[in-house]
Design a protein around this motif. Structure first.
Motif, PDB file in Angstrom:
ATOM      1  N   PRO A  19       7.415  18.956  -8.463  1.00 32.99           N
ATOM      2  CA  PRO A  19       6.898  19.868  -8.024  1.00 32.99           C
ATOM      3  C   PRO A  19       5.310  19.555  -8.282  1.00 32.99           C
ATOM      4  CG  PRO A  19       6.999  20.525 -10.999  1.00 32.99           C
ATOM      5  CD  PRO A  19       8.466  19.155  -9.520  1.00 32.99           C
ATOM      6  N   ALA A  20       4.482  19.575  -7.103  1.00 31.40           N
ATOM      7  CA  ALA A  20       2.830  19.630  -7.360  1.00 31.40           C
ATOM      8  C   ALA A  20       1.927  20.790  -8.779  1.00 31.40           C
ATOM      9  CB  ALA A  20       2.131  19.514  -6.493  1.00 31.40           C
ATOM     10  N   GLU A  21       3.073  22.037  -8.715  1.00 32.64           N
ATOM     11  CA  GLU A  21       2.557  22.934  -9.872  1.00 32.64           C
ATOM     12  C   GLU A  21       3.911  22.830 -10.582  1.00 32.64           C
ATOM     13  OE1 GLU A  21       2.034  26.857  -6.632  1.00 32.64           O
ATOM     14  OE2 GLU A  21       0.526  25.311  -6.390  1.00 32.64           O
ATOM     15  N   ALA A  22       3.349  24.427 -11.462  1.00 29.62           N
ATOM     16  CA  ALA A  22       5.056  24.588 -12.507  1.00 29.62           C
ATOM     17  C   ALA A  22       5.500  25.828 -11.418  1.00 29.62           C
ATOM     18  CB  ALA A  22       3.939  25.364 -13.535  1.00 29.62           C
ATOM     19  N   PRO A  80       1.183   2.016  -2.812  1.00 28.64           N
ATOM     20  CA  PRO A  80       0.837   1.963  -1.716  1.00 28.64           C
ATOM     21  C   PRO A  80       1.964   2.977  -0.872  1.00 28.64           C
ATOM     22  CG  PRO A  80       2.468  -0.546  -1.942  1.00 28.64           C
ATOM     23  CD  PRO A  80       2.015   1.013  -2.856  1.00 28.64           C
ATOM     24  N   ILE A  81       1.713   4.369  -0.702  1.00 17.24           N
ATOM     25  CA  ILE A  81       1.899   5.255   0.197  1.00 17.24           C
ATOM     26  C   ILE A  81       2.831   4.567   1.498  1.00 17.24           C
ATOM     27  CG2 ILE A  81       1.296   6.705  -1.052  1.00 17.24           C
ATOM     28  CD1 ILE A  81      -0.989   7.644   1.578  1.00 17.24           C
ATOM     29  N   LEU A  82       3.201   5.086   2.394  1.00 16.78           N
ATOM     30  CA  LEU A  82       4.337   4.646   3.520  1.00 16.78           C
ATOM     31  C   LEU A  82       4.375   5.263   4.521  1.00 16.78           C
ATOM     32  CD1 LEU A  82       6.924   3.084   1.777  1.00 16.78           C
ATOM     33  CD2 LEU A  82       5.283   2.155   2.620  1.00 16.78           C
ATOM     34  N   GLY A  83       2.850   6.629   4.481  1.00 20.79           N
ATOM     35  CA  GLY A  83       2.528   7.177   5.518  1.00 20.79           C
ATOM     36  C   GLY A  83       1.230   9.014   5.417  1.00 20.79           C
ATOM     37  N   SER A 132       3.274  12.428  -2.660  1.00 19.36           N
ATOM     38  CA  SER A 132       3.665  12.551  -4.350  1.00 19.36           C
ATOM     39  C   SER A 132       2.514  12.723  -5.503  1.00 19.36           C
ATOM     40  CB  SER A 132       4.453  11.256  -5.113  1.00 19.36           C
ATOM     41  OG  SER A 132       3.039  10.137  -5.369  1.00 19.36           O
ATOM     42  N   THR A 133       3.695  13.698  -6.188  1.00 23.11           N
ATOM     43  CA  THR A 133       1.756  14.566  -6.870  1.00 23.11           C
ATOM     44  C   THR A 133       1.379  13.515  -7.811  1.00 23.11           C
ATOM     45  OG1 THR A 133       3.454  15.846  -7.285  1.00 23.11           O
ATOM     46  CG2 THR A 133       2.299  16.161  -9.446  1.00 23.11           C
ATOM     47  N   ALA A 167      -4.103  -0.319  -4.936  1.00 29.16           N
ATOM     48  CA  ALA A 167      -2.826  -0.331  -4.081  1.00 29.16           C
ATOM     49  C   ALA A 167      -2.796   1.965  -3.019  1.00 29.16           C
ATOM     50  CB  ALA A 167      -1.643  -0.603  -4.087  1.00 29.16           C
ATOM     51  N   SER A 168      -2.757   2.278  -4.625  1.00 35.90           N
ATOM     52  CA  SER A 168      -2.917   3.820  -3.909  1.00 35.90           C
ATOM     53  C   SER A 168      -3.710   4.101  -3.037  1.00 35.90           C
ATOM     54  CB  SER A 168      -2.502   4.690  -5.048  1.00 35.90           C
ATOM     55  OG  SER A 168      -1.384   4.383  -5.957  1.00 35.90           O
TER      56      SER A 168
END
Length: 348
Positions: free
Chosen positions: A91-94, A197-200, A204-205, A335-336
């Protein structure tokens, strides 16, 4: 290279780690099958794979399966030699209710393991987390690195729903293998915060930390330290754990030491990104300010338990047993950042 008839199932194919696992399985010559909760996600996954230059993406077979449902798992694992069980909520938050995370993580893992055992799969690699190793240990000697021998203390301070979900799910996996796994083999990978590296445009969190720093969305750096690892090295360790004889019945801490503070990440971005890093804040946010903000921002509240906690880790086991050697944590951070700009997620 893999035998041409060996099929690898990667669960949760639209996820960050899962897509890189698919890419590296294809590069290694495996036939790849992957699960998604809805086949409507197929094109999104394929676009992500192609953005990284993946080969033979047209050969990837998609199966619809949900961690909360029995339907689809038998068909997904049928004929597979290996399973990489990567799918799990992060999750991005609790969450409002901790079981919203714990139940899918535990029950989903057991569904995959039962289906794999019944289909005579050779080995399953479960993606666990450092959250199942290094939480709830307040007062621990900060010079003592965490290893695979450590387990999160669920009764310890600051252990939230996510930490519980990963610990309970991994414990359940090992118990299943011991009690009813038959000939099925299990290996577990325990990553720290996964960057790279992200792909789109979906992130992610873990990547949100870099995104917020790069865009100047946060005024400073909380006193938080955590391990970092590049997603490509996470995928590499999954493939090693999938086939290496030394990985049977073992878990592997997955990080690029040393741990980094958020200020370390900020300074890396300032140094390595040039003008594109000009918005990155490097001043430290006092703990009392962050705790106050946590009352109003559930995303901030999620990190409060991590304030002023050192979390060093040792990767000697993965290096010596499997020959794994990750790139630096700074390279993973950069890379991120580069991929966030490339995909237009962050405007600089």
């Amino acid at each position: 290279m893999a035998e041409k008839n060996e099929i690898v199932l990667v669960t949760g194919g639209s996820g960050f780690i899962a897509m890189w696992c698919i890419i590296q399985c294809l590069q290694a010559g495996y036939q790849v099958r992957t699960t998604v909760r809805s086949l409507k996600r197929t094109e999104t996954v394929l676009q992500g794979l192609r953005s990284a230059g993946a080969l033979n993406t047209e050969t990837v077979v998609f199966k619809e399966a949900d961690l909360l449902q029995d339907e689809g798992w038998k068909e997904a694992v049928e004929g597979c030699t290996y399973v990489l069980h990567v799918a799990s909520p992060f999750p991005a938050e609790a969450p409002k209710h901790e079981n919203d995370l714990i139940v899918p993580a535990r029950d989903g893992t057991l569904r995959v393991l039962r289906a794999a055992r019944d289909a005579s799969v050779k080995r399953v690699v479960v993606t666990s987390s450092f959250a199942a190793i290094g939480q709830g240990h307040r007062g621990r000697d900060p010079s003592k690195p965490f290893t695979e021998e450590d387990w999160t203390d669920l009764s310890g301070p600051g252990v939230g729903a996510y930490e519980k979900s990963k610990t309970i799910a991994e414990r359940a996996a090992w118990d299943f293998i011991d009690q009813e796994g038959g000939n099925l083999e299990l290996s577990v990978v325990n990553p720290v915060s996964v960057m790279g590296p992200i792909l789109g445009t979906e992130i992610s969190t873990s990547i949100q930390v870099v995104s917020r720093l790069l865009s100047g969305a946060i005024p400073g750096c909380p006193n938080i330290e955590f391990g970092v690892v590049d997603v490509r090295d996470v995928a590499d360790l999954h493939l090693r754990a999938m086939t290496h004889p030394n990985a049977k019945g073992e878990r592997f801490l997955c990080m690029a030491p040393p741990a980094m503070s958020i200020r370390d990440i900020a300074l890396t971005l300032r140094e390595r990104m040039g003008p594109q890093g000009r918005k990155v804040p490097t001043r430290t946010i006092p703990n009392f300010v962050l705790r106050s903000l946590g009352f109003f921002d559930s995303g901030i509240a999620l990190v409060i338990p991590y304030l002023d906690e050192a979390r060093p880790g040792s990767i000697e086991k993965a290096k010596t047993s499997l020959g794994w050697n990750p790139r630096s944590n700074a390279d993973a951070v950069v890379a991120s950042a580069e991929s966030l700009i490339y995909h237009g997620v962050v405007k600089v």
